[in-house]
Write an enzyme that holds these catalytic residues in place. Structure first.
Site, PDB file in Angstrom:
ATOM      1  N   SER A 190       4.136   2.621  -8.070  1.00  0.00           N
ATOM      2  CA  SER A 190       3.105   1.586  -6.883  1.00  0.00           C
ATOM      3  C   SER A 190       4.683   0.573  -8.349  1.00  0.00           C
ATOM      4  O   SER A 190       4.876   1.096  -8.679  1.00  0.00           O
ATOM      5  CB  SER A 190       2.310   0.927  -6.888  1.00  0.00           C
ATOM      6  OG  SER A 190       1.466   0.617  -7.975  1.00  0.00           O
ATOM      7  N   GLY A 191       5.019  -0.963  -7.217  1.00  0.00           N
ATOM      8  CA  GLY A 191       5.686  -1.719  -7.889  1.00  0.00           C
ATOM      9  C   GLY A 191       6.724  -1.549  -8.629  1.00  0.00           C
ATOM     10  O   GLY A 191       7.699  -2.296  -8.968  1.00  0.00           O
ATOM     11  N   SER A 192       6.939  -0.164  -8.288  1.00  0.00           N
ATOM     12  CA  SER A 192       8.869  -0.990  -8.096  1.00  0.00           C
ATOM     13  C   SER A 192       9.291   0.402  -8.888  1.00  0.00           C
ATOM     14  O   SER A 192      10.422   0.591  -9.459  1.00  0.00           O
ATOM     15  CB  SER A 192       9.865  -1.144  -7.739  1.00  0.00           C
ATOM     16  OG  SER A 192      10.146  -1.995  -6.140  1.00  0.00           O
ATOM     17  N   ARG A 242      -3.073  -1.112   0.185  1.00  0.00           N
ATOM     18  CA  ARG A 242      -4.014  -2.654  -0.781  1.00  0.00           C
ATOM     19  C   ARG A 242      -3.568  -4.237  -0.339  1.00  0.00           C
ATOM     20  O   ARG A 242      -3.090  -3.712   0.520  1.00  0.00           O
ATOM     21  CB  ARG A 242      -3.848  -2.182  -2.491  1.00  0.00           C
ATOM     22  CG  ARG A 242      -2.183  -2.223  -2.073  1.00  0.00           C
ATOM     23  CD  ARG A 242      -1.472  -2.127  -3.454  1.00  0.00           C
ATOM     24  NE  ARG A 242      -0.003  -1.825  -3.594  1.00  0.00           N
ATOM     25  CZ  ARG A 242       1.078  -2.732  -3.721  1.00  0.00           C
ATOM     26  NH1 ARG A 242       0.255  -3.243  -3.376  1.00  0.00           N
ATOM     27  NH2 ARG A 242       2.082  -1.826  -3.940  1.00  0.00           N
ATOM     28  N   GLY A 268      10.311   2.717 -11.868  1.00  0.00           N
ATOM     29  CA  GLY A 268      10.605   4.168 -12.217  1.00  0.00           C
ATOM     30  C   GLY A 268      11.191   4.671 -10.193  1.00  0.00           C
ATOM     31  O   GLY A 268      12.610   5.792 -10.367  1.00  0.00           O
TER      32      GLY A 268
END
Length: 408
Positions: A156-158, A280, A160
C-alpha cells in the site's frame, strides 16, 4: 460502570490520531495494540494507553482482548491500517462485534486476486500479469507493451510502485524489487500492469453508499506520489454516475460493502478504469477534506458503525476543499521548516500540518513516506479555494542540507 473501550490495532499515518481523537469525543476510551507503540509518538504525548503485542498473531490478540474485556466494556475493534484490517475482521467475528469480512479483505489486499475477481465480474481494469522473477516480468511487459507499471502484489501507499517506460527502467526496478531492497509483506510477486493514462479520480465509499469523489495530481514520474487533491472532483453528472456505478460493481465483485472503501480510477478512452480498490479509509488528509467539502465526518461515522451505533451520511454545507502535499526536492537533513502559523492565519485555510521537524534525515522513497506535511483550504468556489491554497503554500518554506559526500 466499566469504561467503553475502542481497541485500535496498529495505525497508519495521521489517520490513527484522527481515530483516537474522535473516539475520545464520542466518549470512548481508546486503547492501541501495536508491535511497536513507539512508532506513534502522539500516543504517549496524549496519554493514550498502548500495549505492545505481536499484531500478526491472532491468538495473542484474542488473549489480550479477552484480558481487556475482563476490565472494560469493549465497544468495538478496528484499525486504520490495511495490513491488519483482515485481522480486525477475525477479532470482531470472535467477539461477536460489528466488523468487516476478513476473507473479502484478504482477497482485496492481494492485488492480483483483486484483479482476477474484478475481471471476472466485467469491471474495467488495466491489462495485467503476475510475475515471480525477472524473466516473467520481461515477458509480461512484452505482452502488454511498454510503458508498464510494476508494483508488489501486496502492499500500500505506492511503496515499490514505479512506471517503467523502457527496458532499462524495467530491468532496474525489477532488480530493486527482487534484489532485497524492497521489504515484502508476503512472498515476492510482482504485478505487471498496463499504464492506464488519463485524469485520476478517487471515490470514497461507506458501506454501499458513495460519499465523495476527488480529483488529484501526482508528482513527476516514474513515481506516484500525490501532490494535490480536490473535493469534489470536477465531473459532469454522467461522469459522476459512471464512477458510482463502477464503484458499486467493485463492491459486489469483491464481497465488500461494510465500512469504508476507497477506489482509485483513471478516466481513459474506455471511461473510468479501476486502478485499485482499497478496503479501508483513505489516508489523511482525505477524511478532513471530505468533512469540509461534504459535511460528512467519515471517521466518526466509521466508529459509530464499529460500535453498533446508527450512522449518518447526510451531506451538509457543500464547499470546495483542496490539499497540497509538501514534498522535498532533495535528500538531506531538514535544517528548518516554518510558515505554518502565517499560512494558518489566511482566511479559508483549514489546516496546516508538518509531519516532521528539524534534524530529520530525508531520503526520498518515491511513495507516501516522502510527505513532509500538508495544507488544506476550503471555500465556496474551486477558483477561490485554489487561490487560498497557493497563498498558504507560498508562505511555507524549509531548508534541507545535503548529506556529506562520502569520501572515496
Amino acid at each position: 460502570m466499566a469504561k467503553r473501550v475502542l481497541i485500535l490495532i496498529e495505525g497508519a499515518g495521521n489517520n490513527m490520531r484522527l481515530y483516537v481523537q474522535t473516539a475520545q469525543r464520542l466518549g470512548l476510551h481508546p486503547i492501541a495494540l501495536s508491535a511497536d507503540p513507539a512508532r506513534y509518538d502522539y500516543l504517549a504525548a496524549e496519554g493514550i494507553e498502548a500495549i505492545r503485542i505481536d499484531t500478526g498473531n491472532l491468538d495473542a490478540l484474542v488473549s489480550e482482548c479477552s484480558r481487556l474485556g475482563a476490565t472494560y466494556d469493549i465497544a468495538g475493534i478496528t484499525s486504520t491500517q490495511e495490513s491488519t484490517y483482515a485481522t480486525v475482521g477475525n477479532l470482531c467475528r470472535y467477539f461477536d462485534l460489528p466488523g468487516p469480512n476478513a476473507t473479502s479483505i484478504e482477497r482485496c489486499c492481494n492485488k492480483f486476486v483483486q484483479r482476477e475477481l474484478l475481471a471476472e465480474a466485467g469491471v474495467p481494469i488495466p491489462a495485467y500479469r503476475l510475475a515471480a522473477n525477472a524473466k516473467d516480468v520481461e515477458s509480461a511487459a512484452a505482452e502488454i507493451g511498454l510503458p508498464v507499471i510494476l508494483k508488489p502484489a501486496v502492499g500500500s501507499g505506492s511503496s515499490g510502485v514505479r512506471l517503467c517506460r523502457n527496458v532499462d527502467e524495467l530491468a532496474e526496478h525489477t532488480s530493486y524489487l527482487l534484489g532485497g531492497k524492497h521489504i515484502w509483506r508476503s512472498s515476492p510477486r510482482i504485478l505487471v500492469e498496463e499504464f492506464a493514462q488519463g485524469p485520476y479520480y478517487s471515490a470514497d465509499i461507506m458501506g454501499n453508499e458513495l460519499v465523495a469523489i476527488c480529483d488529484a495530481e501526482f508528482g513527476p514520474h516514474p513515481h506516484f506520489v500525490f501532490r494535490e487533491a480536490t473535493y469534489p472532483a470536477l465531473l459532469t453528472a454522467d461522469e459522476h454516475n459512471r464512477i458510482g456505478d463502477v464503484s458499486l460493481s467493485c463492491l459486489r465483485a469483491l464481497g465488500l460493502g461494510w465500512g469504508p472503501t476507497n477506489i482509485e480510477f483513471r478516466w481513459t478512452k474506455r471511461g473510468p478504469v479501476v486502478i485499485e480498490v482499497n478496503p479501508r479509509m483513505p489516508g489523511s488528509p482525505a477524511p478532513q477534506m471530505v468533512q469540509l467539502a461534504y459535511g460528512v465526518d467519515l471517521v466518526t461515522e466509521h466508529i459509530k458503525l464499529v460500535i453498533g451505533d446508527e450512522w449518518n451520511l447526510r451531506r451538509r454545507h457543500p464547499q470546495i476543499a483542496a490539499a497540497r502535499i509538501l514534498l522535498p526536492d532533495r535528500d538531506g537533513t531538514l535544517d528548518w521548516i516554518d510558515g505554518d502559523s502565517r499560512a494558518t492565519a489566511i482566511p479559508g485555510v483549514a489546516e496546516v500540518k508538518f509531519y516532521i521537524g528539524p534534524k530529520t534525515p530525508i531520503v526520498r522513497k518515491g511513495d507516501y513516506r516522502d510527505w513532509m506535511g500538508h495544507v488544506i483550504a476550503a471555500s465556496p468556489t474551486r477558483a477561490r479555494t485554489k487561490t487560498i491554497l497557493q497563498r498558504a503554500v507560498d508562505l511555507i518554506d524549509w531548508s534541507i542540507i545535503p548529506f556529506p559526500a562520502e569520501k572515496e
